[in-house]
Design a protein around this motif. Sequence first.
Motif, mmCIF file in Angstrom:
data_model
loop_
_atom_site.group_PDB
_atom_site.id
_atom_site.type_symbol
_atom_site.label_atom_id
_atom_site.label_comp_id
_atom_site.label_asym_id
_atom_site.label_seq_id
_atom_site.Cartn_x
_atom_site.Cartn_y
_atom_site.Cartn_z
ATOM 1 N N VAL A 1 0.856 -1.189 0.000
ATOM 2 C CA VAL A 1 0.000 0.000 0.000
ATOM 3 C C VAL A 1 0.891 1.237 0.000
ATOM 4 O O VAL A 1 1.758 1.401 0.852
ATOM 5 C CB VAL A 1 -0.940 0.005 1.215
ATOM 6 N N TYR A 2 0.654 2.112 -0.973
ATOM 7 C CA TYR A 2 1.535 3.253 -1.190
ATOM 8 C C TYR A 2 1.185 4.454 -0.316
ATOM 9 O O TYR A 2 2.055 5.088 0.259
ATOM 10 C CB TYR A 2 1.482 3.664 -2.669
ATOM 11 N N SER A 3 -0.094 4.783 -0.220
ATOM 12 C CA SER A 3 -0.481 6.015 0.463
ATOM 13 C C SER A 3 -1.649 5.767 1.394
ATOM 14 O O SER A 3 -2.286 4.709 1.361
ATOM 15 C CB SER A 3 -0.840 7.097 -0.568
ATOM 16 N N TRP A 4 -1.947 6.764 2.221
ATOM 17 C CA TRP A 4 -2.961 6.598 3.270
ATOM 18 C C TRP A 4 -4.366 6.488 2.721
ATOM 19 O O TRP A 4 -5.262 5.987 3.386
ATOM 20 C CB TRP A 4 -2.863 7.739 4.283
ATOM 21 N N ASP A 5 -4.593 6.954 1.467
ATOM 22 C CA ASP A 5 -5.944 6.958 0.919
ATOM 23 C C ASP A 5 -6.158 5.920 -0.175
ATOM 24 O O ASP A 5 -7.262 5.832 -0.722
ATOM 25 C CB ASP A 5 -6.277 8.341 0.363
ATOM 26 N N ASN A 6 -5.137 5.124 -0.503
ATOM 27 C CA ASN A 6 -5.236 4.249 -1.680
ATOM 28 C C ASN A 6 -6.385 3.252 -1.602
ATOM 29 O O ASN A 6 -7.075 3.007 -2.597
ATOM 30 C CB ASN A 6 -3.935 3.494 -1.901
ATOM 31 N N LEU A 7 -6.613 2.663 -0.444
ATOM 32 C CA LEU A 7 -7.621 1.609 -0.343
ATOM 33 C C LEU A 7 -9.042 2.146 -0.273
ATOM 34 O O LEU A 7 -9.992 1.387 -0.425
ATOM 35 C CB LEU A 7 -7.342 0.739 0.888
ATOM 36 N N SER A 8 -9.200 3.465 -0.073
ATOM 37 C CA SER A 8 -10.552 4.019 0.053
ATOM 38 C C SER A 8 -10.920 4.989 -1.060
ATOM 39 O O SER A 8 -12.107 5.294 -1.221
ATOM 40 C CB SER A 8 -10.716 4.724 1.407
ATOM 41 N N THR A 9 -9.958 5.493 -1.825
ATOM 42 C CA THR A 9 -10.300 6.494 -2.836
ATOM 43 C C THR A 9 -9.958 6.077 -4.257
ATOM 44 O O THR A 9 -10.241 6.818 -5.197
ATOM 45 C CB THR A 9 -9.563 7.828 -2.567
ATOM 46 N N LYS A 10 -9.365 4.920 -4.446
ATOM 47 C CA LYS A 10 -8.937 4.522 -5.786
ATOM 48 C C LYS A 10 -9.812 3.387 -6.310
ATOM 49 O O LYS A 10 -10.991 3.333 -6.022
ATOM 50 C CB LYS A 10 -7.451 4.138 -5.750
ATOM 51 N N GLY A 11 -9.219 2.487 -7.074
ATOM 52 C CA GLY A 11 -9.998 1.462 -7.753
ATOM 53 C C GLY A 11 -10.243 0.223 -6.912
ATOM 54 O O GLY A 11 -10.004 0.189 -5.704
ATOM 55 N N SER A 12 -10.716 -0.820 -7.590
ATOM 56 C CA SER A 12 -11.006 -2.100 -6.938
ATOM 57 C C SER A 12 -9.797 -3.017 -7.001
ATOM 58 O O SER A 12 -8.891 -2.830 -7.822
ATOM 59 C CB SER A 12 -12.193 -2.782 -7.623
ATOM 60 N N LEU A 13 -9.802 -4.029 -6.155
ATOM 61 C CA LEU A 13 -8.833 -5.123 -6.281
ATOM 62 C C LEU A 13 -9.436 -6.129 -7.265
ATOM 63 O O LEU A 13 -10.199 -7.006 -6.875
ATOM 64 C CB LEU A 13 -8.586 -5.791 -4.923
ATOM 65 N N HIS A 14 -9.092 -5.986 -8.527
ATOM 66 C CA HIS A 14 -9.696 -6.845 -9.544
ATOM 67 C C HIS A 14 -9.218 -8.286 -9.428
ATOM 68 O O HIS A 14 -9.937 -9.213 -9.804
ATOM 69 C CB HIS A 14 -9.372 -6.289 -10.931
ATOM 70 N N VAL A 15 -8.004 -8.476 -8.938
ATOM 71 C CA VAL A 15 -7.455 -9.809 -8.688
ATOM 72 C C VAL A 15 -6.871 -9.794 -7.285
ATOM 73 O O VAL A 15 -6.138 -8.870 -6.926
ATOM 74 C CB VAL A 15 -6.370 -10.178 -9.722
ATOM 75 N N MET A 16 -7.190 -10.811 -6.503
ATOM 76 C CA MET A 16 -6.777 -10.832 -5.105
ATOM 77 C C MET A 16 -5.308 -11.218 -4.962
ATOM 78 O O MET A 16 -4.893 -12.294 -5.381
ATOM 79 C CB MET A 16 -7.634 -11.829 -4.317
ATOM 80 N N PRO A 17 -4.478 -10.347 -4.367
ATOM 81 C CA PRO A 17 -3.093 -10.731 -4.096
ATOM 82 C C PRO A 17 -3.037 -11.727 -2.940
ATOM 83 O O PRO A 17 -3.999 -11.863 -2.173
ATOM 84 C CB PRO A 17 -2.432 -9.401 -3.721
ATOM 85 N N ASP A 18 -1.912 -12.414 -2.815
ATOM 86 C CA ASP A 18 -1.760 -13.368 -1.717
ATOM 87 C C ASP A 18 -1.586 -12.660 -0.382
ATOM 88 O O ASP A 18 -2.014 -13.168 0.661
ATOM 89 C CB ASP A 18 -0.555 -14.278 -1.982
ATOM 90 N N THR A 19 -0.946 -11.487 -0.396
ATOM 91 C CA THR A 19 -0.709 -10.729 0.829
ATOM 92 C C THR A 19 -0.860 -9.243 0.544
ATOM 93 O O THR A 19 -0.431 -8.758 -0.505
ATOM 94 C CB THR A 19 0.710 -10.987 1.386
#
Length: 499
Positions: free
Chosen positions: A192-210
Amino acid sequence: MHLLLLLNSPLSLRPFVDTVRTLAERGHRVTIGWPPKSARGHDTAPAALASTEGVQFADVPSTRDERRVEVGLLRRTRTYVRYLDPPFHSASKLRRRAFSRLLRAALTDSSPIDPALADTPVALPRRDIKRLAETLDWLESLVPPDPASIALLRDGGYDAVLVSPLVDLSSSGQADVVKAARHVGIPAGLLVYSWDNLSTKGSLHVMPDTVFTWNQVQRDEAVKLHGVPAAQVVVTGAPRFDTFLGRAPIFARHQFLTALALDPSKPVLMYVCSSAFVSGDESVFIRRWIAALRNSPSADVRSCGVIIRPHPDIALTGMNVPGHKLDFAFDGVPVTTRRPFDDPHVVVVSTTSVTPQGLYECLSHSDAVVGLNTSAEIEAGLLGRPVFSVLAGDYADGQQTTLHFHYLLREQGGFVEAAGSFEQHIEQLHALLSLTPKQRLRHARGVTRRAMKFVRPLGADVPVAGLLADAIEREMLARPRPVAGDAAARPPIRRVPQA
């Protein structure tokens, strides 16, 4: 272990430089790449690793030449539908941005479209939105792994893949690489790069392992907003602040403020500007804010000096006034000040992503910091500077309508004090400036403690770069490798409810 670190640009490497160096020192090979068209602007991060043994840079070819448009439309639709979920009902600007990008890709007609149309489906029954989301998930599961991405991983002989940011609105190519990694049977991790990436950007189209997150807040985002299994989320802290916290002021307060033509005997406030997404023209709000300061009943607030730091990616309106070059430089870059606000006690000091000492210096010599919704508030909190915000309404429609703005507020366990009006804001500033030196020190320690919890939850005195390297070794090496094959490349298909 041979790692592929896939980024969307050279700028995205900067937070991970020390982690990459640590992995290389431990005997791992790290190949770093990004799409060739994204290598824009000047950045020092690649140069910082150029002579590190075990680290190399490689061109990453474009992927998915076949059906690129169709796959892109599917993923843009999934991202838009994500913003119809209840947690995002008030996030109209995020939803409208996703809707606009979807239409821009889908339509050949360039006629203007009412952005309010993006909000109409919010009124649909939840079961119908859920059915649509599950149908789109099922369609993604039918998209085969990209041959070019498979070739990239096999030809490189990689043992694991790390990607960042993956959830970016235009990072579907990274999703193809993650899907290819699962196809060939190597683990893939998201940094995760920044504090807002998981709430303001796109979807996880493919699930990473971690998924490697900064803190518990981001861990909850990964689980609740993206459906990542809790066991696949690892909290390490934010490595991007290690270098910042290792800095120290170059100048004494008197020396620095005198160079800026500010009175060192007066309180100094620093205003940190936000991105264009938060406020289209922040200078309008800044002028109102300055007027509120100058009309304050508090003498300390009324007479304070003000340092304004524009967002690194945006030029403030009115910045075409003559500049004054100072006799010193930050990180080798000369410093120029400007005074576009018709107030001799307000100075604009521009610092960029390649001059972090400038931001550090300005924060260090300020008594308090004010911002609408920007990551510079985090740096301010780490240095113990009291941080304030004003609910700006239409002046900043990307402020309250985002989820991450609320994470830093005191009522949420953070350190930012928000005011609903300029009057309340002035009262907060007056209360702070009225504290005794001992009270200010106690207050600063509390601010630092809460900010550290956000970026270094595993220990305020422990640099995160090494912790992240430990976690990458543990998760990428110790866990069983994914089973190679098409079935592993596709996420489980959820049953779509029938009408």
